[in-house]
Design a protein around this motif. Structure first.
Motif, PDB file in Angstrom:
ATOM      1  N   THR A 131       0.811  -1.218   0.000  1.00 37.41           N
ATOM      2  CA  THR A 131       0.000   0.000   0.000  1.00 37.41           C
ATOM      3  C   THR A 131       0.845   1.270   0.000  1.00 37.41           C
ATOM      4  O   THR A 131       0.299   2.368   0.092  1.00 37.41           O
ATOM      5  N   GLY A 182       0.371  19.814   3.437  1.00 33.93           N
ATOM      6  CA  GLY A 182      -0.198  20.762   4.397  1.00 33.93           C
ATOM      7  C   GLY A 182       0.810  21.268   5.408  1.00 33.93           C
ATOM      8  O   GLY A 182       1.199  20.517   6.307  1.00 33.93           O
ATOM      9  N   TYR A 202      -0.665  23.759   0.695  1.00 36.08           N
ATOM     10  CA  TYR A 202      -2.042  24.029   0.256  1.00 36.08           C
ATOM     11  C   TYR A 202      -2.890  24.670   1.351  1.00 36.08           C
ATOM     12  O   TYR A 202      -3.948  25.238   1.082  1.00 36.08           O
ATOM     13  N   GLY A 248      -5.702   8.047  -5.311  1.00 35.97           N
ATOM     14  CA  GLY A 248      -6.659   8.111  -4.212  1.00 35.97           C
ATOM     15  C   GLY A 248      -7.259   9.498  -4.124  1.00 35.97           C
ATOM     16  O   GLY A 248      -6.943  10.379  -4.940  1.00 35.97           O
ATOM     17  N   PHE A 278      -6.308   3.707 -10.658  1.00 35.73           N
ATOM     18  CA  PHE A 278      -5.841   2.319 -10.499  1.00 35.73           C
ATOM     19  C   PHE A 278      -5.940   1.904  -9.037  1.00 35.73           C
ATOM     20  O   PHE A 278      -5.917   2.751  -8.136  1.00 35.73           O
ATOM     21  N   ALA A 279      -6.055   0.612  -8.833  1.00 35.97           N
ATOM     22  CA  ALA A 279      -5.847   0.015  -7.506  1.00 35.97           C
ATOM     23  C   ALA A 279      -4.609  -0.857  -7.653  1.00 35.97           C
ATOM     24  O   ALA A 279      -4.433  -1.516  -8.692  1.00 35.97           O
ATOM     25  N   GLY A 330       5.617  10.974   6.209  1.00 40.70           N
ATOM     26  CA  GLY A 330       6.093   9.688   5.697  1.00 40.70           C
ATOM     27  C   GLY A 330       5.117   8.571   6.021  1.00 40.70           C
ATOM     28  O   GLY A 330       3.902   8.741   5.943  1.00 40.70           O
TER      29      GLY A 330
HETATM   30  N1  LIG Z   1      -4.679   3.113  -5.627  1.00 38.20           N
HETATM   31  C1  LIG Z   1      -4.231   2.294  -4.672  1.00 38.20           C
HETATM   32  O1  LIG Z   1      -4.134   1.073  -4.847  1.00 38.20           O
HETATM   33  C2  LIG Z   1      -3.816   2.887  -3.366  1.00 38.20           C
HETATM   34  C3  LIG Z   1      -3.057   2.135  -2.442  1.00 38.20           C
HETATM   35  C4  LIG Z   1      -2.641   2.755  -1.258  1.00 38.20           C
HETATM   36  C5  LIG Z   1      -3.002   4.083  -0.991  1.00 38.20           C
HETATM   37  N2  LIG Z   1      -3.757   4.750  -1.920  1.00 38.20           N
HETATM   38  C6  LIG Z   1      -4.150   6.150  -1.703  1.00 38.20           C
HETATM   39  O2  LIG Z   1      -2.982   6.919  -1.513  1.00 38.20           O
HETATM   40  C7  LIG Z   1      -3.327   8.063  -0.745  1.00 38.20           C
HETATM   41  C8  LIG Z   1      -2.314   8.221   0.384  1.00 38.20           C
HETATM   42  O3  LIG Z   1      -2.494   7.151   1.298  1.00 38.20           O
HETATM   43  P1  LIG Z   1      -1.442   6.854   2.450  1.00 38.20           P
HETATM   44  O4  LIG Z   1      -1.906   5.615   3.133  1.00 38.20           O
HETATM   45  O5  LIG Z   1      -0.080   6.923   1.887  1.00 38.20           O
HETATM   46  O6  LIG Z   1      -1.686   8.035   3.467  1.00 38.20           O
HETATM   47  P2  LIG Z   1      -0.736   9.268   3.785  1.00 38.20           P
HETATM   48  O7  LIG Z   1      -0.489  10.003   2.522  1.00 38.20           O
HETATM   49  O8  LIG Z   1       0.418   8.804   4.594  1.00 38.20           O
HETATM   50  O9  LIG Z   1      -1.665  10.111   4.736  1.00 38.20           O
HETATM   51  C9  LIG Z   1      -2.721  10.804   4.210  1.00 38.20           C
HETATM   52  C10 LIG Z   1      -2.340  12.281   3.926  1.00 38.20           C
HETATM   53  O10 LIG Z   1      -3.395  12.902   3.252  1.00 38.20           O
HETATM   54  C11 LIG Z   1      -3.354  14.290   3.507  1.00 38.20           C
HETATM   55  N3  LIG Z   1      -4.729  14.781   3.619  1.00 38.20           N
HETATM   56  C12 LIG Z   1      -5.692  14.380   4.462  1.00 38.20           C
HETATM   57  N4  LIG Z   1      -6.825  15.069   4.255  1.00 38.20           N
HETATM   58  C13 LIG Z   1      -6.551  15.938   3.248  1.00 38.20           C
HETATM   59  C14 LIG Z   1      -7.327  16.933   2.567  1.00 38.20           C
HETATM   60  N5  LIG Z   1      -8.611  17.170   2.888  1.00 38.20           N
HETATM   61  N6  LIG Z   1      -6.737  17.643   1.579  1.00 38.20           N
HETATM   62  C15 LIG Z   1      -5.438  17.410   1.257  1.00 38.20           C
HETATM   63  N7  LIG Z   1      -4.657  16.481   1.855  1.00 38.20           N
HETATM   64  C16 LIG Z   1      -5.220  15.762   2.839  1.00 38.20           C
HETATM   65  C17 LIG Z   1      -2.590  14.469   4.823  1.00 38.20           C
HETATM   66  O11 LIG Z   1      -1.433  15.219   4.544  1.00 38.20           O
HETATM   67  P3  LIG Z   1      -1.396  16.834   4.691  1.00 38.20           P
HETATM   68  O12 LIG Z   1      -0.880  17.122   6.054  1.00 38.20           O
HETATM   69  O13 LIG Z   1      -0.479  17.200   3.603  1.00 38.20           O
HETATM   70  O14 LIG Z   1      -2.800  17.298   4.512  1.00 38.20           O
HETATM   71  C18 LIG Z   1      -2.158  13.065   5.208  1.00 38.20           C
HETATM   72  O15 LIG Z   1      -0.806  13.010   5.596  1.00 38.20           O
HETATM   73  C19 LIG Z   1      -4.764   7.864  -0.265  1.00 38.20           C
HETATM   74  O16 LIG Z   1      -5.635   8.572  -1.106  1.00 38.20           O
HETATM   75  C20 LIG Z   1      -4.964   6.380  -0.445  1.00 38.20           C
HETATM   76  O17 LIG Z   1      -6.307   6.022  -0.605  1.00 38.20           O
HETATM   77  C21 LIG Z   1      -4.160   4.181  -3.083  1.00 38.20           C
END
Ligand SMILES: NC(=O)c1ccc[n+]([C@@H]2O[C@H](COP(=O)([O-])OP(=O)(O)OC[C@H]3O[C@@H](n4cnc5c(N)ncnc54)[C@H](OP(=O)(O)O)[C@@H]3O)[C@@H](O)[C@H]2O)c1
Length: 355
Positions: A131, A182, A202, A248, A278-279, A330
């Motif tokens: 992930t 942020g 942002y 995401g 993509f997932a 991170g």
């Molecule tokens: N496609 C896939 O297969 C897949 C797999 C894994 C993860 N993902 C996606 O990848 C993204 C990141 O996931 P992660 O687990 O690595 O989490 P992460 O980026 O470590 O944590 C989430 C971050 O999102 C930001 N955030 C939260 N609310 C926000 C808002 N309203 N506007 C702007 N930024 C916001 C926060 O940072 P700030 O302090 O900068 O706001 C937070 O640090 C997610 O969207 C997740 O669903 C997708």
């Protein structure tokens, strides 16, 4: 008579409305059962705190929803306590869907044996994690197809996936990598510690105006983790042939019944651009390639993974809130049991621990 290990587990008692509250969860304690034929009992070491966990608390989630009264889903690494499955022995390091609990009992086929001769167990959640690192790799290499000379913008850039995606864009030859995050500390982290060329806060800056300064020739690839207004601001500045990668949309996860779609999607037509979601599970065939590449970059120092580690299973709800509020930098991890914290001698980790 041998004493059975005790399992403390985080159970979902109500579906959160908006931000998950402590009252949406309950901590249950039980005696862990012996493994049935084909099963393995695992001492959970460290859990990966991922954005998808928020989505599985809702009904009808794309990933299987957690049933009320069940243990909350989480990926993690741990060590085998007892095995009734060929191929697993006491003390082995494993990765799998261990759940938000201290002791997991799973079929052996759900677990993966870990090779910790060159990397630490937690690397299988962060830099090499399905992930995190593998998701970033698939998004940058397979979907975004970042090319030498590209200008690449990453949203959620100081989080787990985003911080890896920016570094991989650079490795792929991008000459201008811009992260959106942020707060000024996160922007400084992107530039000073991860080598991004520019950053946009942002929360305090106008994303569109700042992007025009940092990317005067426009954006070739947008790797989006956030959605909403940030996606719209970047769509405004894509160029002919751009790729917009929908990894995401964390800004929408607490309001899934009225998701805000892209207002500026017509820019895709005007600029002959492509938006593709993509997932990571769609790229199963490339997991081995991704892990091999990520391991090489981690070991040769081109890839840095900052880990923020919280502690104790009881802190699970608060740690999930921390992720959603961006209170980490991170990869966000929850250490449940210290026995699995075995670092290899030759791998140094930049780790911030808060208790
Ligand atoms: N496609 C896939 O297969 C897949 C797999 C894994 C993860 N993902 C996606 O990848 C993204 C990141 O996931 P992660 O687990 O690595 O989490 P992460 O980026 O470590 O944590 C989430 C971050 O999102 C930001 N955030 C939260 N609310 C926000 C808002 N309203 N506007 C702007 N930024 C916001 C926060 O940072 P700030 O302090 O900068 O706001 C937070 O640090 C997610 O969207 C997740 O669903 C997708």
């Amino acid at each position: 008579m041998s004493v059975r290990p005790t399992n403390r587990k985080v159970v979902l008692v109500s579906r959160p409305v908006g931000t998950p509250a402590d009252s949406d969860f309950r901590i249950d304690e039980e005696s862990a059962q012996s493994p049935a034929d084909g099963e393995v009992v695992v001492q959970v070491g460290t859990l990966s705190i991922d954005a998808f966990i928020r989505t599985v608390l809702d009904e009808g989630s794309y990933h299987s929803s957690v049933r009320l009264g069940s243990t909350v889903t989480a990926l993690g690494v741990g060590r085998v306590l007892e095995s009734a499955c060929d191929g697993f022995a006491h003390g082995d390091f494993v990765f799998g869907p261990l759940g938000a609990q201290t002791v997991a009992r799973l079929p052996g086929y759900a677990l993966r044996q870990l090779d910790i001769s060159r990397v630490a167990p937690t690397d299988y959640l962060g830099a090499l994690g399905l992930t995190t690192g593998v998701t970033a790799y698939c998004g940058v290499v397979a979907v975004g197809a970042v090319q030498p000379g590209d200008t690449v913008v990453i949203s959620g850039a100081a989080g787990a996936v985003g911080s890896v995606a920016g570094q991989l864009a650079r490795i792929a030859g991008a000459t201008n990598v811009i992260g959106i995050a942020g707060g000024p500390e996160k922007v400084a982290f992107l530039i000073d510690e991860l080598g991004f060329d520019g950053g946009i806060d942002y929360k305090h800056e106008d994303v569109g105006a700042r992007l025009r300064q940092l990317a005067p020739t426009g954006v070739n690839v947008m790797f989006d983790n956030v959605g909403g207004d940030i996606l719209d601001a970047v769509l405004e500045q894509i160029v002919e042939g751009s790729r917009v990668v929908i990894c995401g949309a964390i800004s929408q996860y607490q309001r899934m019944d009225h998701v805000q779609g892209p207002r500026n999607y017509l820019k895709l037509a005007e600029r002959h651009a492509r938006m593709e979601g993509f997932a990571v599970t769609h790229f199963h065939a490339r997991f081995a390639e991704a892990e091999a590449a990520l391991t090489g970059w981690l070991l040769d120092g081109r890839l840095t993974m900052h880990e923020q580690v919280e502690r104790g299973i009881d802190a699970f709800p608060a740690t999930l809130r921390l992720l959603l509020a961006g209170g980490h930098t991170g990869k966000l991890l929850l250490r449940v049991h210290d026995d699995t914290k075995i670092e290899t001698n030759d791998v140094m980790r930049d780790e911030e621990t808060s208790t």
